[in-house]
Design a protein around this motif. Structure first.
Motif, PDB file in Angstrom:
ATOM      1  N   UNK A 177       0.820  -1.215   0.000  1.00 12.47           N
ATOM      2  CA  UNK A 177       0.000   0.000   0.000  1.00 12.47           C
ATOM      3  C   UNK A 177       0.854   1.266   0.000  1.00 12.47           C
ATOM      4  N   UNK A 181       2.464   3.765  -5.169  1.00 15.25           N
ATOM      5  CA  UNK A 181       1.684   4.983  -5.393  1.00 15.25           C
ATOM      6  C   UNK A 181       2.159   5.776  -6.601  1.00 15.25           C
TER       7      UNK A 181
ATOM      8  N   UNK B 629     -15.878  -2.063  -6.019  1.00 14.59           N
ATOM      9  CA  UNK B 629     -14.612  -1.518  -5.506  1.00 14.59           C
ATOM     10  C   UNK B 629     -14.291  -0.200  -6.221  1.00 14.59           C
ATOM     11  N   UNK B 633     -13.814   3.663  -4.736  1.00 14.76           N
ATOM     12  CA  UNK B 633     -12.576   4.431  -4.903  1.00 14.76           C
ATOM     13  C   UNK B 633     -12.849   5.742  -5.636  1.00 14.76           C
ATOM     14  N   UNK B 634     -13.698   5.688  -6.664  1.00  9.78           N
ATOM     15  CA  UNK B 634     -14.059   6.914  -7.370  1.00  9.78           C
ATOM     16  C   UNK B 634     -14.817   7.854  -6.432  1.00  9.78           C
ATOM     17  N   UNK B 664      -7.012   9.897  -5.824  1.00 16.84           N
ATOM     18  CA  UNK B 664      -6.405   9.036  -4.812  1.00 16.84           C
ATOM     19  C   UNK B 664      -5.432   8.057  -5.463  1.00 16.84           C
ATOM     20  N   UNK B 665      -4.469   7.636  -4.672  1.00 20.97           N
ATOM     21  CA  UNK B 665      -3.530   6.609  -5.120  1.00 20.97           C
ATOM     22  C   UNK B 665      -3.816   5.332  -4.324  1.00 20.97           C
ATOM     23  N   UNK B 666      -3.091   4.311  -4.666  1.00 22.42           N
ATOM     24  CA  UNK B 666      -3.346   3.002  -4.069  1.00 22.42           C
ATOM     25  C   UNK B 666      -3.285   3.036  -2.545  1.00 22.42           C
ATOM     26  N   UNK B 667      -2.443   3.899  -1.979  1.00 19.41           N
ATOM     27  CA  UNK B 667      -2.302   3.967  -0.524  1.00 19.41           C
ATOM     28  C   UNK B 667      -3.350   4.812   0.174  1.00 19.41           C
ATOM     29  N   UNK B 669      -6.819   4.455  -0.002  1.00 18.36           N
ATOM     30  CA  UNK B 669      -8.196   3.956  -0.046  1.00 18.36           C
ATOM     31  C   UNK B 669      -8.644   3.218   1.215  1.00 18.36           C
ATOM     32  N   UNK B 670      -7.711   2.864   2.085  1.00 14.39           N
ATOM     33  CA  UNK B 670      -8.099   2.122   3.283  1.00 14.39           C
ATOM     34  C   UNK B 670      -8.648   0.747   2.932  1.00 14.39           C
ATOM     35  N   UNK B 671      -9.418   0.205   3.861  1.00 10.28           N
ATOM     36  CA  UNK B 671     -10.009  -1.123   3.640  1.00 10.28           C
ATOM     37  C   UNK B 671     -11.381  -0.943   2.999  1.00 10.28           C
ATOM     38  N   UNK B 672     -11.623  -1.663   1.921  1.00  8.31           N
ATOM     39  CA  UNK B 672     -12.932  -1.574   1.259  1.00  8.31           C
ATOM     40  C   UNK B 672     -13.597  -2.950   1.300  1.00  8.31           C
TER      41      UNK B 672
END
Lengths: 207, 734
Positions: A177, A181, B629, B633-634, B664-667, B669-672
């Protein structure tokens, strides 16, 4: 008056005149051999040529390819329009999307921010090298975890994950995570990309 | 009497309802899939457009001569003429085609344009300024009251008095201002086409959500008829509602290609893409809302405004308040015209704005009464506009379990702080249609057993290709790999544009119909061969056999050989008429968010996002979940990160590049957690669209979670750090 922004495609914004004045990019151009010879190595001191197209030799996916490029041709443009390798995608003017990511001498790089002539003598690996009859574990994990929707960012992401896991083969989910990025997705595939990367770490099989 | 067309009884399907990898997944993951941007016919030229640098001006003159002198430039073409008015920055003025990217870039720089400056207005959030600048349109009004006005009464006056009375009688009144800024579509593949002529016929590789509906749009301005144009789109790099039409720059590409006798690829630059190729309308609202002591809303009175950009329009009143319809409501809507690109449909038009402008006010009722937001939403369910009260209730229970809502809940602003960090929960609900539109599928069965499904649909990344293959393979009892799907050409049988979440219902209807009709014809031949009745036959596990008597069977291949020399082709047609039960419309959906907010920095971090969504019968849960998902994220993106930032004086779109337009980037988004809600009642309705509903609620959901954390409402989305800090500062002053 808004300035005319450069390309957000595979182009460069280096005008021929500025280029010949010896910008940073021009330094790379000194690699070009004169006449009809093919540029072989990046450290060869020779007379500047251009601005027209000159044949250069690139090592792409383990194959030597000879292709004509202008000094100002980006690697992305060369890959896409000279070699028909269109996996790397033109998305941004800089390296902020990761969509054009390739691996140069073992390190990830955006193909739209490097000139083709600067890659002479280097080993270039594109996403296409991870496919074929025996695909790499990363695209296989992307398939299994549906880590794609429209798919336009996917090749860049596959390359990014491959490069990241080459460096961090035992990466934890937290590290994944934090460490991926560089790449942008609009459809929202990040959750699936994380699952795919975790699967590869856990020993995702080659397809 | 058995229905002519039906889905397998629940639990009996071989493929449908089970998770499947997408059939084009490997092509996408290894860079083999060819998008419009990737198609490169021999001798192709690259082309770009010059965007207008001014947000409002008149063109005095355009001089292209310098551009065509640039080495490598082959053709420059004006897209505007002297005297044309330009109403937004980035509107294309001219195009240049050349041998390389850099040559084209130089060519564009060499174009000389003279402009006459005109007045500029871009402050869509400022109603008073818009009125002063004479940029507002005629307001729309809509009033519904429980009590009828007496015959002789002045209706407006009666409504004023009645609403004032209802507010006065309410146990709690919230007076709020809320809003949601303009965002863009930001398709990673920009708008564009690669145009190639074959004599007087045009092949247009167009990045489009509308394969079957765009040939005519190309033809008319080119003096052709639709039959002369073939639109091709095998893969599209994002659309989200912005790619239904043929744009003037697509036509320009075709014109240049015709003139120079070479194929032309014209894709928009990233900045032009953001400035001209679609955005989502803004919405801002002032609202007074009255409720009883349980949080049940009795009266709603609001005025909202916003912009469609350079075309007059605004968020529809029908979504105010959103999903909840209290018995007394008055809504006034004011459209504002600005010097910004006209909006285009953005994934669930009107709904995200409706949700973000109104379900926050419902949550503020909970905050003011010190009630659990969950209870307030639950108690207002009897007023939902779509008869889905029970669906919402069930989905809320599931979502609450997944979120551990009850254990985590604290009253607004009353949670424990870890240093400067506070956390909170929020929720919202949404609705959407997602019924089918007309669609046709040709099923071809070859004598060697090969099966093809052919239709003019497109796969936006939702998994349409795979769904068509699944429906076809299921019908014939074949593995997924046995079916070839042909989509992405306007020469195929027409199928719906992919908008309004209609694709799944449309293609499933026409494909299942065609396949079931085709199977009946094959069964007739098999029945004759086996000497049995055709209606005793089933297609399963690669065989056609008498049900319950596997010995009486033919392999699929042997069955198809009975066709003789010629393939069998059967057309399936869906026309939105007598619903045979393969598809339906209308879904609910519940979302919950857990966030943490740092009061010192204003940064909001996602901890957990939960969505529960019904969508009728699910063909492929794997790709369905991916869409969920993606919607989360959107949603996180427009709730926390992205906004179009306009310079108020010049009208310039300041952050029209990937690096500046924050996503947003991959880091981030938290837990979905996504959960498909598919009880028998929903399965039995058949397929319903999914693309849009889950992207509607995140704005309100996340805003409510931030408010629950802080005890202060951050009124306008996105909730940027500055806006969070401003809201906290304002609250301290009160």
């Amino acid at each position: 008056m808004a300035d005319q922004r450069p390309f957000s495609g595979g182009g460069s914004n280096v005008s021929r005149r500025a280029f010949l004045k010896g910008s940073g990019a021009a330094a790379a151009a000194t690699a070009l051999a004169t006449g009809s010879g093919v540029a072989e190595a990046a450290d060869e001191k020779s007379k500047l040529v251009g601005p027209g197209a000159t044949p250069i030799k690139l090592n792409v996916n383990g194959r030597e390819r000879v292709l004509p490029v202008e000094p100002r041709t980006t690697l992305l443009e060369a890959l896409r329009y000279k070699l028909n390798l269109t996996g790397a995608k033109p998305v941004s003017v800089d390296d902020s999307s990761g969509a054009s990511m390739v691996i140069i001498n073992g390190k990830p790089a955006s193909a739209n921010t490097v000139f083709a002539i600067a890659c002479v003598g280097k080993k270039i690996q594109t996403v296409e090298s991870l496919g074929g009859d025996k695909p790499d574990a990363v695209p296989v994990a992307f398939l299994h975890n549906d880590a794609m929707q429209c798919g336009f960012c996917t090749p860049g992401f596959v390359v990014a994950v491959r490069a990241f896991l080459d460096k961090n083969p035992k990466a934890t989910e937290k590290q994944i995570r934090e460490g991926l990025n560089s790449n942008l997705c609009r459809c929202g595939t990040y959750a699936n990309v994380i699952m795919a990367a975790v699967e590869v770490v856990k020993g995702g099989k080659r397809g | 009497m058995a229905k002519k067309y039906s889905w397998p009884e629940r639990g009996t399907a071989s493929l449908i309802g089970k998770p499947h990898d997408r059939i084009d997944g490997m092509a996408k993951a290894t860079g083999v899939a060819k998008y419009t941007y990737d198609v490169a016919p021999e001798r192709m030229l690259l082309a770009r457009v010059l965007g207008c640098p001014h947000a409002h001006c008149k063109i005095k003159s355009i001089d292209l001569s310098g551009a065509e002198k640039v080495p490598g430039v082959v053709k420059a073409m004006a897209m505007k003429v002297e005297g044309n008015e330009v109403r937004w920055e980035g509107d294309p003025i001219a195009a240049v085609a050349g041998e390389s990217e850099a040559a084209v870039a130089e060519g564009l720089k060499a174009i000389k344009v003279e402009y006459e400056a005109l007045d500029i207005f871009v402050k869509d959030e400022d109603l008073a300024a818009a009125e002063a600048a004479k940029r507002t349109g005629k307001p729309a009004k809509n009033t519904q009251l429980e009590k009828e006005a007496p015959d002789d009464a002045d209706e407006e006056k009666f409504a004023d008095e009645e609403i004032a009375r209802l507010l006065k009688e309410s146990d709690v009144v919230v007076e709020g201002h809320y809003g949601i800024d303009v965002i863009t579509h930001m398709c990673l593949e920009p708008h564009g086409a690669t145009c190639q002529w074959d004599g007087d016929k045009l092949n247009a590789y167009l990045s489009t959500q509308n394969v079957s509906g765009t040939a005519g749009q190309f033809a008319t301005p080119l003096g052709l008829t639709a039959g002369d144009v073939t639109v091709i789109c095998d893969f599209i790099g994002g659309g989200f509602g912005s790619k239904f039409q043929v744009d003037n720059f697509n036509v320009t590409a075709a014109k240049i290609a015709k003139e120079v006798g070479r194929p032309v690829k014209l894709m928009l630059d990233r900045d032009i893409e953001l400035k001209t190729a679609g955005c989502r309308p803004s919405g801002y609202i002032n609202v007074k809302i009255g409720a009883d002591k349980n949080g049940v809303v009795k009266v709603w009175d609001s005025e909202h405004w916003g912009t469609f950009g350079a075309t007059l329009g605004g968020v529809d009143q029908g979504v105010i308040p959103y999903v909840f319809n209290p018995k007394n409501r008055r809504r006034r809507a004011i459209p504002i015209i600005t010097n910004a690109s006209p909006s285009r449909a953005w994934r669930a038009p009107n709904h995200p704005q409706g949700s973000a402008m109104t379900q926050v006010a419902y949550d503020d009722i909970a905050g003011k009464l010190g009630l659990d937001s969950y209870d307030v939403f639950l108690r207002n369910l009897p007023t939902v506009s779509n008869e889905k009260q029970e669906i919402y209730k069930a989905e809320m229970e599931i979502a609450a379990k997944l979120m551990d809502w009850k254990a985590k809940w604290h009253a607004h602003g009353k949670g424990p702080a870890k240093g400067s960090v506070v956390s909170g929960l929020g929720m919202a609900i949404h609705t959407w249609g997602g019924g089918g539109q007309p669609s046709n599928t040709n099923i071809t069965i070859h004598p060697d057993g090969a099966v093809e499904a052919t239709l003019g649909s497109q796969d936006l990344g939702t998994g349409t290709r795979t769904v068509i293959a699944l429906v076809t393979a299921e019908t014939f009892g074949l593995p997924l790999s046995a079916v070839k799907v042909n989509i992405g050409s306007s020469k195929y049988p027409p199928s719906a544009a992919s908008g309004g979440s209609v694709t799944i219902a449309s293609v499933s209807e026409s494909t299942r119909r065609a396949a079931q009709d085709a199977l009946r014809q094959v069964n007739d031949l098999v029945a004759k061969k086996l000497g049995v009745e055709a209606d005793t036959l089933v297609a399963k596990d690669g065989k056609i056999s008498v049900e319950g008597d596997a010995k009486k069977s033919l392999s699929w291949k042997d069955a198809c050989s009975l066709l003789g020399m010629m393939p069998l082709e059967v057309k399936g047609e869906f026309k939105r008429r007598d619903d045979q039960g393969l598809s339906s419309s209308q879904v609910g959906g519940v979302q919950m968010a857990e966030v943490e907010v740092d009061k010192d920095t204003g940064v909001v971090r996602m901890r957990k996002f939960v969505m529960v969504q019904d969508m009728g019968l699910v063909i492929n849960p794997k790709t369905a979940k991916s869409q969920m998902y993606g919607a989360a994220i959107m949603g996180i993106s427009y709730a926390l990160f992205e906004q179009r930032i306009m310079d108020p004086t010049t009208g310039v779109f300041l952050n029209a590049e990937i690096a500046d337009y924050k996503l947003p980037r991959l880091g981030d988004i938290g837990e979905i957690v996504v959960e498909i809600y598919e009880p028998d009642s929903e399965y039995n309705r058949g397929v319903v669209g999914l693309g849009e509903p889950p992207v509607i609620s995140p704005g309100a959901t996340i805003s409510n979670a931030v408010c629950n954390a802080l005890g202060v409402r951050v009124p306008v989305l996105p909730l940027t750090p500055k806006r969070v800090l401003d809201a906290l500062a304002k609250a301290r002053k009160v």
